[in-house]
Design a protein around this motif. Structure first.
Motif, PDB file in Angstrom:
ATOM      1  N   LEU A 272     -36.890 -33.762  27.113  1.00 40.15           N
ATOM      2  CA  LEU A 272     -37.989 -33.296  26.266  1.00 40.15           C
ATOM      3  C   LEU A 272     -39.362 -33.703  26.776  1.00 40.15           C
ATOM      4  O   LEU A 272     -40.368 -33.400  26.123  1.00 40.15           O
ATOM      5  N   PHE A 414     -32.341 -29.565  18.364  1.00 39.66           N
ATOM      6  CA  PHE A 414     -32.558 -28.405  19.209  1.00 39.66           C
ATOM      7  C   PHE A 414     -32.450 -27.072  18.450  1.00 39.66           C
ATOM      8  O   PHE A 414     -33.219 -26.155  18.699  1.00 39.66           O
ATOM      9  N   GLY A 419     -36.590 -31.936  17.782  1.00 39.34           N
ATOM     10  CA  GLY A 419     -36.689 -32.764  18.975  1.00 39.34           C
ATOM     11  C   GLY A 419     -36.097 -34.150  18.795  1.00 39.34           C
ATOM     12  O   GLY A 419     -35.013 -34.323  18.226  1.00 39.34           O
TER      13      GLY A 419
END
Length: 468
Positions: A272, A414, A419
């Motif tokens: 991420l 996701f 996140g």
């Protein structure tokens, strides 16, 4: 199921005994965390390349540590039950077999760490780091037999409710690691700089020194007299070793399941972006630091419950377990309060990057929310370990962490677009399910007295009479 109406005097006595036993264990765990901090600080000052190599190597080494500690966790409840039953003269036989088990597990871990190439490939270590990672692992692997034997000695001592030696030798090792790591990593006293390889050598050397010091202490100190620890030589006794494995192997799997959940979460979050990775590391470090308190309490609960089992004291099992869990919740209230009210301040202790602080503060709040479930699950697991009940708790944790925690975290992170926050919510879900199921398991076992099947039985062969 009967209600539990505790007597105040007995509650005060149990809480006092648990606290006295737990404080040195908590400090010993903090010292263990301190060794990781020292490795990171020294490596970071050598250079980013060395820090990266040590970080990757330490992650792989931590899996070996978890396996070794998990198996040797069978020793404290086994010794505590014998001590509670007034059969200290039988402790020596258990300890001698535990040493054989420790040596075998240590050698297996030595071999596994030295041949961790497939795992390095799976992690996806960059080619520039691979050589130094392998050199670090080759050096630190020599400490594996010392590590497992050290925890056999710790298990013996803690099972006898003697926790101060664990603290003393943990801090002693910490004090030795600083100068030794500095000399080897930076190249002092005529020694060429060893970098990550020197870090591995220093850690392995300190492990052997800790183990040797603990062994001499146990053999010489009056608190261990009459245990017949090395009264005679014994070859491995498979039935006794299998009894230890029956308790310890599921604990190793349990610790791997929990540790694997956090490692997998970190790997997923690493996709991420750098800021997210840094924020996750800050929050995880905070949570891990606070976790040492309930972990030390859980170790004390194991011993207190094991003593009660050895005495055949049904009410003692309940007092030890429930008072220990209540005490853990009290400490978790403090941890949760700090995390929920001061998340930004805590994050600023780690970094000055505003974006990292902002996200880390959100994750620290989530860490504060799972303090109670994390405390209950580790304390209940400690109580069940005192009953030598580890197989069902292993199944519970596998289900809670990987059947609930990881899928929920993945979906929230996701599919729902949350996140890192979503992944941490998954951790909350997994820990909460584990807490509910493990606490229920202990409640039922304590009241239905399932633990009586695990009480110490008469030895198969005549043993030396207890000293007068």
């Amino acid at each position: 199921m009967k209600p539990f109406r505790p007597e105040r005097a007995r509650v005060r006595h149990e809480i006092g005994a648990t606290v006295r036993l737990a404080i040195p264990l908590v400090l010993a765990q903090l010292a263990a965390v301190g060794s990781n901090v020292i490795d990171a600080v020294l490596s970071g000052h050598v250079g980013a390349h060395v820090l990266g190599a040590v970080a990757v190597g330490a992650s792989i080494w931590s899996l070996a540590i978890v396996c070794g500690i998990g198996v040797m966790m069978a020793v404290p409840p086994s010794v505590a039950q014998l001590d509670g039953a007034g059969r200290r003269f039988d402790v020596g036989g258990v300890f001698r077999q535990a040493l054989w088990l420790a040596l075998v597990v240590g050698v297996l871990l030595w071999f596994a760490v030295r041949h961790a190439g497939p795992l390095i490939d799976l992690i996806g270590v960059t080619p520039s780091l691979r050589h130094d990672v392998e050199r670090f692992l080759a050096a630190i692997s020599w400490g594996a037999p010392a590590l497992t034997c050290y925890f056999a000695l710790r298990g013996l001592s803690e099972g006898l409710s003697l926790a101060r030696p664990s603290m003393m030798f943990s801090f002693g090792g910490l004090a030795l690691l600083v100068p030794l790591g500095y000399v080897l990593m930076f190249g002092k006293l005529g020694i060429p700089p060893q970098g990550a390889h020197g870090c591995g050598i220093a850690t392995a050397t300190v492990l052997w020194l800790e183990m040797t010091g603990f062994a001499v202490y146990v053999l010489k100190h009056r608190n261990y007299r009459g245990l017949n620890l090395l009264e005679r030589f014994e070859w491995p006794h498979w039935r006794r070793i299998s009894a230890l494995l029956h308790v310890g192997a599921p604990m190793a799997v349990t610790l791997l399941a929990e540790g694997g959940l956090f490692v997998a979460t970190a790997l997923i979050i690493s996709t991420l972006g750098e800021d997210v990775i840094a924020s996750h590391q800050v929050a995880l470090n905070v949570a891990a630091l606070f976790f040492m308190i309930p972990l030390g309490l859980a170790m004390a609960i194991t011993v207190r419950v094991g003593n009660a089992v050895g005495r055949g004291d049904a009410s003692g099992v309940r007092y030890a377990g429930f008072c220990g869990i209540a005490l853990t919740l009290a400490t978790q209230l403090v941890s949760a309060t700090l995390m929920l009210t001061l998340p930004h301040f805590i994050a600023t202790l780690y970094t000055h990057d505003r974006r990292v602080i902002a996200l880390a503060a959100q994750l620290i709040v989530l860490a504060g929310l799972f303090q109670f479930s994390d405390g209950i699950q580790v304390a209940a697991n400690g109580a069940l370990r005192g009953l030598k009940d580890t197989r069902v708790p292993m199944a519970i944790t596998l289900f809670a962490y990987w059947g609930v925690g990881m899928p929920v975290g993945w979906w929230l992170g996701f599919h729902c677009g949350l996140g890192a926050r979503g992944m941490w919510m998954g951790l909350i879900a997994g820990l909460s399910v584990a807490a509910a199921m493990l606490f229920t398991r202990f409640w039922r076992s304590a009241w239905r007295e399932r633990w009586r099947r695990h009480m110490p039985v008469a030895p198969e062969a005549p043993t030396q009479a207890a000293p007068a």
